[in-house]
Every structure is written in C-alpha cells, then in structure tokens.
Design an enzyme around this catalytic site. Structure first.
Site, PDB file in Angstrom:
ATOM      1  CB  VAL A 215      -0.978   0.057   1.192  1.00 42.38           C
ATOM      2  CG1 VAL A 215      -2.161  -0.869   0.984  1.00 42.38           C
ATOM      3  CG2 VAL A 215      -0.278  -0.262   2.511  1.00 42.38           C
ATOM      4  CE  LYS A 216       5.878   0.824  -3.530  1.00 41.14           C
ATOM      5  NZ  LYS A 216       5.158  -0.367  -3.989  1.00 41.14           N
ATOM      6  NE  ARG A 217      -3.115   3.558   1.813  1.00 37.00           N
ATOM      7  CZ  ARG A 217      -3.350   2.904   0.661  1.00 37.00           C
ATOM      8  NH1 ARG A 217      -2.398   2.770  -0.241  1.00 37.00           N
ATOM      9  NH2 ARG A 217      -4.548   2.406   0.406  1.00 37.00           N
TER      10      ARG A 217
END
Lengths: 406, 406
Positions: A215-217
């Site tokens: 998700v690379k949040r």
C-alpha cells in the site's frame, strides 16, 4: 476420548532441507522441518475440537518460541522430543519459566489466538522465517492490472478482480511463503474492489499464508495512526500480516505503524531503495547529517529491530524495500543491510530486468534476509492454478538456492 | 417556449469583492463575480431541460475560458455583456475562433459535460480559482478520527463515518471552495468505510464543490497508473477533483497521475515540504545535482504548469503541499513557489500551530497561490451544520483577507 496429541512427524520436504541428502529418503521428518506444520495442525485440531477436547501440541519444538507458538495455536500442553535430544533438560526449564497462560478457547481460530490481547504475540520476523524455511524464499505479487485481466479472459471490474483473486488463492495459498496483493489495482474499482481485497486477505489468513499488502502508505500523526489501524490491527477489515510504507515524511513519522505492528505480531516494510530510475533523486540524496536518505531509513529500521528481545539471527519485524535492480547502490551508499536485521523485500525480478542470479550480487552478506518478489512473470502462467503453482514453486526453489546457499 | 437565457446578475457577494465598497450596496452584480454562478445555473437548466430547450448562457463571460465553461455546462450559445464593455470586439473574435463543439446533450449533468471525452476540459487550476474567488481561500479537511467521532456522539464504524460525512456535506458543500477528505480514516473501516468515501465524493460532485482527496499515493509504472485510474478518471468510483501524491520514488514516477489529471481536468498536489518535524530529513536532503529534494519536486511541478497553454496568472493544475509551519524553509532552500504557478496546499493551521497571520510570512510572493487547509480546528464546532458552516466561512474570509490583500 479426552484429547488429541498433534503431531508426530511430517512427510513434507520443506525447502530448507531440500538440499540435504535426507530429503530424498522416504519416511517422516522430526525437528525443525516439522515446526510450522505442527502449529498449523494444532490450530486446525483446536478449531474443530472447540473446548470439548484437550489438545497436546508436539512436533518441532526446538526452542521457547516454538513452544509458545503451539500454545498460541491452541495447545493445552506442549511435548518435546527432538528438541530435548539437542537442547537437553535446559529447554524444558526455559519453556516452563514462561508465564503460564490459559489457552484462548472459543471460535477464534488460529489468528485470534496468535494475536490475542494479553497473550504473547508471535513476531512477524519469526513467522516469516518459518514460512520461507518451509515453502521457499519467495513473495508472489498479486497485481491484477488491466492487460493481465484481459489475458486471463476476465472483465476489468470487481467481478473480474474477484475471480483473479480466487485463482491466486487456489494457486498460491499454502504453497508459497508470502502473497503480496497490490492495493492500487483493487482501489481502481472503488469500494467493491476493496471488498475483493478484504476477502483475499481473509482467504490468505484462513489458509495460514502470510499476506504482505503493498500500500506504500505514509503520513503523520493521527493520520498515520489511522493507516496503521486500517491494516495492522487484529480486527481491521483489511488486516494483513505486513504492509509496505513510504517515508517521504521522514522515517520517524512511521512510528505509529511500527509500534502497532510490533504489538500485533505484524510486519512493516519501509521503502528504502526502489527499483525505478527516478528513485535515486530522493533516496540517494544527502541529509544534513550526511549519508543518504536511504541510509537514514536503514538506520531507523535497524534501531527498531535491535530492540527485539528475540534471537538475533532471525529476521526482524521491520523490513526494507530494496529493489533487485539497484546494482551497486547498496555498496556505494555504504548500507549495512545485514546488520539491520531487516527482511529485505526485493522487487524487480523478471519484468523489471533482474534475475535470480543478480540477487546475491546486489545484497551480498544480507542475501539470507532477501525476500524476492515476482508478479507479472509468474502471473502470465495463469489463469489455471496448476501451472501458476508450479511456476511459483519452481521460482521459490531457485530463489532459495541462490540466497540460502550462495 | 423555445429556450432559456441564463443568467442575468447575481445577488451573492463573493469573497473576491467582499472588501470592495460596492459589495455593501443592494442590487445585482455583473462581470467576474457572476462567472462561476452562471455556469452552475446553466448546468442546472440544461440538466432539467434535457434536449427540449435551447439554452443561451450568459453572465460573467470575461474571457474565452469563461465562454467555454458555459458551453461545457450545456449552453448552445453564449452571450457577452460586461466582457464586451471591458474586452471590446476582440473578445468576440477570440471566442468565435474556438473550434465549434456541439453541446453534450443527455443526462450527464455538469460533471459529465465538463470532462467529456473529445470535448475541451476545464483545467483544475481555473476551477480552483473560480471556487476560491467565489467562496474564499480555504480547504476544509474531513478527518473523522476516533476522538472526533466520539465528540460528535458517533460510533467508530462505517455508520458513524457516514453520518459524519453527511454533516460535513450539509455544512460545507457549496459554502467553501474545497473539501478534503482524509482517506486513511475511511480505509480504517475497510470496504464499508471506502463506500462512505465514495458517497461523500459523489455528494460533493453533485453540489459542484471541489473535492481534494488526501491519499498521498506514490508508486511506479503500471501501479502508479492504477492509482491515477482509481482517483482521476471520470468513471472511477472514487473520482475526486484532485488528490495528493507522495514523491519518495522520485517526482518523475508520478507522471501517470499528472498526465491523467491534465486529460480529465483534475489536479494533483505533490508533497514538497510537510508540516512535521521529521520531514526535513528527507525533504531538505541534497540530491546529486544540488539543491534539495523539495526543490526538485518544485521544479518538476513548475515544468508541468509551464506547459499549460492558459493564462499564466491563474494557478496551474499541479499543486504542491507546503506546510504552514515550515517557517523560513522556503527561503532557506531557495524555492521559487510563485514561479511554479502551483496552487499551494498548506496544512498546519490551528492544531499544528500555524496561524492565518503566519501564512503571508511563510509564502511571501506566492501568498496568492496558497490554499490553507484546516480540519480539527473547524470540525470541533460540529456536529451541528450551522456552527460548522459559520466557522468555515469566517476562517475562509480571514484567509482570503490575509492572502489576497496582504
């Protein structure tokens, strides 16, 4: 019948022993090759038995963590056999010294036990180690991008996604160590796409397959806490075993995710060196204190993993994303990946140009920590689950051979 | 009846003229204060009239873009009054020189017309300018974090979220220029939370209120394209007027989002200097070519906006996120924000310590491009829509006064 003893030996031949002459022989294996499978079977027995039977856990209990794993999986008592041969009576004393915990009864199943409040959680690094020992060192990316959906004869909508996800579960669950859904492809279809992702994560959980949600949040304060809640809490609809995060707002801003992951036995992989051409402009840049942005990320992660009170040889709970195509950047930037203890998620195999043979060169002394990930190159073998599974297993074996015995 | 002429004058007093003596007088205003409202009314008339009536658009047509806006809103013909007084006959010639486009008939409504394929899209920068001219320079953040839900007497679940979102729409839609939902707080509740976000975005769209979805996505290649598809396509369930993105993988990796946003008349705000203490470790770091990571982001954005063939005085379509609490960092890093043409989303007002009066100091010559955003400090006036709305309008007026007439 008052109870069940599970297990005895295993007929499987985990990747970790594939190179050993013994693996060609017939018969059951004891000890380490049995550890993870024993916990699965105990959980299965406990789920079926409910409170009606006593469950005695046995199989591959070589250290305290293994005993706790069986307890968490639902065992009332734990037996040691092979561990006693090699570890001696001291092992019994160490296990017995653990605070006594009643088994968590009820319909929670394996996940509920493993992560229950008040109980000791099993750290992600340990779970990852067990999974890769057993199934090989590979993470399979689930990237249902439009051309691939078309190739598989599926519509580019939530129904197409669902059928894609089902095929991946059938092909890979229980067969590879880690499955990594790419959130973007589910978000494309809004809440219906996210509902498919939810079900995919639940299916992986149900089969005991580690999920790493890409998700690379990255955010700050209570917003970062909300992202952590969304993916790393036991009761979150989108709970995964691990996620990826992005440190553009500073690695320190990710603390809410790292804290929650530690508390719930989950993992977090922080972007450090990515596999694309534009990455170095940010990741190689020099902060005020010298070094590099990527170096600061590695240092933050290393400090987190050093705080673990577990066995230092196993991977930590906080990982790094380091592309398999970064060439000599790890050396040039002076990154000591091995010392970080971080599991190293390495995208870039196949479509992006890296080969299995490149891995040892890029990662050097940290090769044993590398978790290569492949998506497109594997998924093109679909949609039939059989060929997908075979391609995954073959690649896992090649990766394990390259990284574990370089 | 063969048709309708809409509009004539407006009784509203947009923020842009609030400081002018004329705004205290009774009677209708013509010219610029009427532009945005005229397009809204034309769209409304066209939606009700379908193909049955001719619609002649009139009101505040001061330049070619205004005429096109009325045409896109559904007008068959466009009239000029005040624009002719100030612009002279050359204005007519310029408007007539535009390629002829048939009005997009049918039940598409305003949004479908504005963004229809083959038609000329109205750029985000222009739409933002109109909205802030009319309603004041403020972006209201919708951050339903758990303590706030509790304060509003709402449960921390998807139903609570939905009621929170409804109250925000009632309070702010059509009342403030931009509404910025924070995706993390919806993702916390999985697909049901994302469904609430979907509906919130649709409600904002339906009221002609610009939405800026704070998602901070960032990835590469086809994954970045998938994020762009998820939020910037006309037919995406989660389509917003603009989104935030994160450049840890290099500003260049964001191209799929910037390209799609341009094509569909949407905006993208790229993180540059954030308001948290950990940000400078990455954002002030020095890349191989010198300068700073933030400076490279600004340069990428400036190059994008320079490519616009519109009026250079208005904000571009690609924005930057620059915290209101960054102090003298803009000067120290030598960032020429004014030259970038980027709308500048400025978080940090209120809870994070920045005041309206700080804004002019931080942004200097770029003050006219600043879009301050406030969330917690406004939302504490809820849950009743009246006080929320009043607080929003009061803050918008203060921000406009500080930034437009510093």
């Amino acid at each position: 019948m008052a109870g069940v003893v599970a297990t005895n030996t295993t007929l499987t031949r985990p990747t970790s022993v594939a190179a050993h002459p013994v693996s060609a022989q017939a018969g059951g294996l004891s000890g380490r090759p049995l550890t993870a499978r024993a916990a699965e079977v105990v959980a299965l027995v406990r789920d079926r038995a409910g409170d009606a039977l006593a469950v005695i856990g046995s199989g591959g209990v070589m250290d305290v963590d293994d005993a706790l794993a069986l307890s968490d999986a639902g065992a009332d008592l734990v037996q040691v056999y092979t561990g006693l041969v090699y570890g001696g009576p001291a092992l019994v004393r160490r296990i017995a010294a653990e605070p006594r915990r009643g088994p968590a009864r009820g319909p929670l199943g394996r996940r509920g036990r493993r992560e229950r409040r008040g109980g000791r959680v099993r750290h992600f690094g340990l779970r990852l180690q067990e999974a890769t020992d057993r199934l090989g060192t590979l993470c399979v990316g689930v990237d249902p991008h439009p051309p691939l959906l078309a190739e598989w004869g599926l519509p580019d909508d939530a129904d197409g996604l669902a059928r894609f996800a089902d095929a991946c579960v059938e092909a890979f669950a229980g067969q590879v160590a880690v499955v990594k859904p790419q959130s973007a492809f589910f978000e494309r279809h809004g809440s219906r796409g996210v509902a498919v992702l939810e079900r995919l994560l639940a299916d992986l959980r149900g089969t005991g397959t580690l999920s790493l949600l890409d998700v690379k949040r990255g955010d700050i304060g209570s917003t970062m806490q909300a992202y952590a809640d969304a993916y790393l809490r036991d009761d979150a609809p989108l709970a995964a075993d691990a996620i990826t995060v992005s440190p553009f707002l500073g690695a320190g801003s990710l603390a809410p995710a790292l804290d929650l992951a530690r508390a719930t036995g989950r993992g977090v992989f922080v972007l450090a060196l990515t596999s694309n051409a534009e990455g170095p402009g940010v990741q190689h840049a020099v902060p005020a204190g010298g070094g590099s942005v990527a170096g600061d990320v590695v240092a933050t992660v290393a400090a987190r993993n050093a705080g673990l009170d577990g066995v230092p040889a196993r991977p930590g709970d906080v990982g790094l994303v380091v592309g398999a195509t970064v060439g000599d950047a790890v050396q040039r930037l002076g990154l000591d990946l091995a010392a970080s203890g971080a599991p190293l998620l390495a995208p870039g195999l196949g479509a992006q140009g890296a080969t299995v043979d490149d891995l040892a060169g890029v990662f050097g002394a940290a090769a044993h920590l590398v978790l290569p990930t492949s998506s497109r190159d594997l998924l093109r073998h679909g949609p039939t689950p059989g060929p997908l599974r075979e391609a995954g297993q073959a690649l896992a074996a090649r990766c394990s051979a390259a990284l574990r015995h370089p």
